[in-house]
Design an enzyme around this catalytic site. Structure first.
Site, PDB file in Angstrom:
ATOM      1  N   LYS A   1     -40.856 -57.319 -54.461  1.00 33.98           N
ATOM      2  CA  LYS A   1     -40.124 -57.679 -53.238  1.00 33.98           C
ATOM      3  C   LYS A   1     -38.632 -57.807 -53.548  1.00 33.98           C
ATOM      4  O   LYS A   1     -37.784 -57.301 -52.804  1.00 33.98           O
ATOM      5  CB  LYS A   1     -40.679 -58.995 -52.653  1.00 33.98           C
ATOM      6  CG  LYS A   1     -42.064 -58.825 -52.045  1.00 33.98           C
ATOM      7  CD  LYS A   1     -42.729 -60.158 -51.730  1.00 33.98           C
ATOM      8  CE  LYS A   1     -44.183 -59.942 -51.316  1.00 33.98           C
ATOM      9  NZ  LYS A   1     -44.931 -61.199 -51.139  1.00 33.98           N
TER      10      LYS A   1
ATOM     11  N   GLN B   1     -44.476 -67.560 -52.193  1.00 34.84           N
ATOM     12  CA  GLN B   1     -45.540 -66.658 -52.640  1.00 34.84           C
ATOM     13  C   GLN B   1     -46.861 -67.429 -52.755  1.00 34.84           C
ATOM     14  O   GLN B   1     -46.933 -68.464 -53.404  1.00 34.84           O
ATOM     15  CB  GLN B   1     -45.148 -66.025 -53.992  1.00 34.84           C
ATOM     16  CG  GLN B   1     -46.126 -64.982 -54.488  1.00 34.84           C
ATOM     17  CD  GLN B   1     -46.238 -63.757 -53.575  1.00 34.84           C
ATOM     18  OE1 GLN B   1     -45.244 -63.211 -53.130  1.00 34.84           O
ATOM     19  NE2 GLN B   1     -47.462 -63.343 -53.287  1.00 34.84           N
TER      20      GLN B   1
ATOM     21  N   ASP C   1     -42.450 -64.343 -43.413  1.00 35.79           N
ATOM     22  CA  ASP C   1     -43.827 -63.939 -43.722  1.00 35.79           C
ATOM     23  C   ASP C   1     -44.696 -63.970 -42.461  1.00 35.79           C
ATOM     24  O   ASP C   1     -45.795 -63.413 -42.439  1.00 35.79           O
ATOM     25  CB  ASP C   1     -44.427 -64.877 -44.780  1.00 35.79           C
ATOM     26  CG  ASP C   1     -44.548 -64.218 -46.150  1.00 35.79           C
ATOM     27  OD1 ASP C   1     -44.515 -62.976 -46.203  1.00 35.79           O
ATOM     28  OD2 ASP C   1     -44.674 -64.955 -47.141  1.00 35.79           O
TER      29      ASP C   1
END
Ligand code: NAP
Length: 291
Positions: free
Chosen positions: A52, A96, A119
């Site tokens: 990412k 994460q 997200d």
């Protein structure tokens, strides 16, 4: 023989289209920036975070890396999130997953400012998605939808069968596909589903997101179905440099002759997830959604 869906090419196309938006932001003195928080050293998470951050850098976007030890407390993580929520130079916050078991993922996700929820996991984003209102869409389901559209796979009236009901893939994807714009008829399967194969055989579009390597075999699909494989599983392989290789939830070799479209692993959904994250960070910097 199926058309093999090229997620890398589709992701590059999206990244190309993003350039004009990023240039417009630069003119306003804004560099979209993402805070990436990783707790512990889960090898898969380390590799996702690395991919990412690399993609953000290549696109000319910013990222700030926050690595916390496995033993970090929930309180420490929540204070970091509070600081980042208040930081005007940070447009998006990504934590994460998975988090170590002593930290509540729900509490951490709920602490993120919905305007920075790139997200799309915050209850506000999920609520907007279910209600069909504008908001951040979770990256993997959004990426699957864009792939289906890009390849012209007919959605209206199609029977889409989704395997897996997680909050990050199956559940939001079911909602997106059932929206009037897509007009698919959706069946959402899980471990409580009886006679899975009898349902998957009815699918015009089958999307597997279960985390079980090779679960979907050729006898489970009908001729000409389109298959999207979300699964990313590390299977031991002594011949591979790292000692493992990535395998999807679908028996690719077995299905490729029988399907109309099929996405490989790697090179299918994975690159799209990252491409959609970049879109969301740009959107956050544009200040479109305020939660
Ligand atoms: P998850 O949270 O573990 O959920 C798995 C889902 O699959 C659950 O709903 C589970 O049912 C269902 N399931 C498991 N075994 C099944 C079976 N034999 N038959 C029917 N349903 C079954 O997984 P996830 O986070 O959604 O991830 C799924 C896979 O996608 C993983 O391989 C993950 O690595 C991959 N993934 C890839 C990307 C990407 O960017 N490519 C992004 C996210 C995830 P229950 O609810 O009944 O337990």
């Amino acid at each position: 023989m199926a058309v093999i869906i090229d997620g890398r090419a589709a992701a590059l196309k999206l990244q190309d289209r993003l350039k004009a938006r990023l240039a417009a932001l630069r003119e306003r003195g804004i560099v979209p920036s993402l805070a990436v928080i990783l707790v512990g050293e889960n090898p898969a998470s380390l590799s996702y975070v690395g991919a990412k951050e690399k993609a953000l850098a290549e696109a000319g976007m910013g990222s700030r890396d926050f690595r916390l030890p496995e033993a970090a407390t929930q309180g420490e993580l929540l204070s970091l999130i509070a600081e980042l929520n208040a930081d005007p130079l940070i447009h998006g916050i990504l934590v994460q997953l998975p988090l170590p078991p002593h930290i509540s993922e729900d509490s951490v996700i709920a602490a993120i400012d919905p305007a920075k929820d790139v997200d799309g996991f915050h209850p506000v984003s999920m609520g907007n998605l279910v209600l069909g209102r504008p908001g951040f869409l979770p990256c993997t389901p959004h990426g699957v939808l864009v792939l289906l559209r890009d390849y012209g796979i007919p959605l209206a009236g199609a029977h889409a069968v989704i395997l897996g009901r997680s909050n990050i893939v199956g559940r939001p994807l079911a909602n997106l596909l059932a929206r009037r714009e897509q007009n698919a008829t959706v069946t959402l399967c899980h471990t409580g589903t009886r006679d899975l194969a009898s349902i998957t055989r009815q699918a015009d579009i089958l999307i597997a997101a279960v985390g079980k390597p090779g679960l979907v075999t050729a006898d489970m699909i009908k001729e000409g179905a389109a298959v999207i494989d979300v699964g990313v599983n590390r299977v031991p392989d002594p011949r591979a440099k790292k000692g493992y290789r990535l395998r999807g939830d679908v028996d690719f070799e077995g299905l490729v002759q029988k399907t109309s479209f099929i996405s490989p692993v790697p090179g299918g959904v994975g690159p799209m997830t990252i491409a959609m994250l970049l879109q969301n960070v740009a959107q956050a910097a544009e200040g479109v959604f305020h939660g």
